[in-house]
Design an enzyme around this catalytic site. Structure first.
Site, PDB file in Angstrom:
ATOM      1  N   GLY A  84       4.925  42.670   0.877  1.00  0.00           N
ATOM      2  CA  GLY A  84       5.141  41.397   1.551  1.00  0.00           C
ATOM      3  C   GLY A  84       4.379  41.301   2.854  1.00  0.00           C
ATOM      4  CE1 TYR A  85       3.225  42.941   9.319  1.00  0.00           C
ATOM      5  CE2 TYR A  85       2.073  44.926   8.627  1.00  0.00           C
ATOM      6  CZ  TYR A  85       2.367  43.990   9.608  1.00  0.00           C
ATOM      7  OH  TYR A  85       1.810  44.089  10.848  1.00  0.00           O
ATOM      8  CB  ALA A  86      -0.089  44.068   2.527  1.00  0.00           C
ATOM      9  CE  LYS A 126       0.340  40.876  10.729  1.00  0.00           C
ATOM     10  NZ  LYS A 126       0.136  40.043  11.932  1.00  0.00           N
TER      11      LYS A 126
END
Length: 251
Positions: A153-155, A158
């Site tokens: 999710g974070y990747a 970003k």
């Protein structure tokens, strides 16, 4: 006198960590800083640090997930300082966890605070940036990890920022606006929390950095942003630059 003296920078998430480091480094070169974030006491602390160095700063409480708040923030900056020449999109709610565990709400918060806030602020600031503007967006090398488990999710949010930045660089470059992305490792409260919570993974993380250390928010990240906003980098546009001691191989 610095070539940046008198310019105005709007920096999100500048109450601590990387955002604060960037604010201090730019203020050191004479840039007037709009310090934005969710917690007034943290913003005021950054402004106090800037004032102690002879700089000028304005604290603005702003929830980057709210479109109206972003528009009001930009209007306040322009009213106070007369314009905006530098935009730094740093604020981000981190959405970590396996795909099975990651909730819609957590991923949505990451999306709204990251790509959507970046998209909205770039458009809001666009009229003011024409001619000599510089946008610096923050992404992450999480998408280049050897093991993406827990970071999907974070990747994803970003990487979306990187795509939006590349589009802005291509669409607005002819109007004198440069847009670049930095992917930093820095001694922020967020990273310190993660390293304390995951000591074994944190050690492997450090071992994977050729310089064997995490960057300093002002000296390593902030000062590079100063260079990126200066005339010496006037032909740098649309790039993603890892500030990570050589860990990630960006391809």
């Amino acid at each position: 006198m610095s070539e940046l003296t008198g310019k105005v920078a709007l920096i999100t998430g500048a109450g601590q960590g990387v955002g604060q480091g960037i604010a201090l480094a730019l203020a050191e070169r004479g840039v007037k800083i709009a310090v934005t974030g969710r917690t007034l006491s943290k913003l005021e602390k950054t402004c106090e640090l800037i004032a102690a160095r002879g700089g000028e700063a304005l604290p603005l409480v702003c929830d980057v997930k709210a479109a109206d708040a972003l528009a009001h923030c930009v209007a306040q900056v322009v009213e106070r300082f007369g314009g905006i020449q530098i935009l730094v999109n740093n604020a981000q709610e981190v959405c970590l966890g396996s795909l099975e565990q990651l909730s819609d709400e957590t991923l949505e918060a990451g999306w709204q605070s990251g790509p959507m806030a970046t998209f909205r602020l770039m458009k809001l600031c666009y009229p003011h940036l024409k001619g000599d503007g510089c946008i610096v967006n923050l992404a992450s090398s999480a998408a280049k990890r050897w093991d993406m488990a827990g970071y999907g999710g974070y990747a994803a949010v970003k990487e979306a920022i990187r795509s939006l930045s590349r589009a802005a660089a291509c669409e607005w470059g002819q109007e004198g606006i440069r847009t670049n992305v930095i992917l930093p490792h820095a001694e922020s409260p967020g990273l310190a929390w993660w390293m304390k919570k995951n000591p074994e993974e944190a050690q492997a993380f450090l071992d994977g950095i050729p310089q064997r250390r995490v960057g300093q928010c002002e000296q390593d990240i902030g000062r590079f942003v100063v260079q990126l906003c200066s005339d010496g980098s006037r032909y740098v546009n649309g790039q993603s630059i890892g500030l990570d001691g050589g860990q990630a191989l960006l391809g």
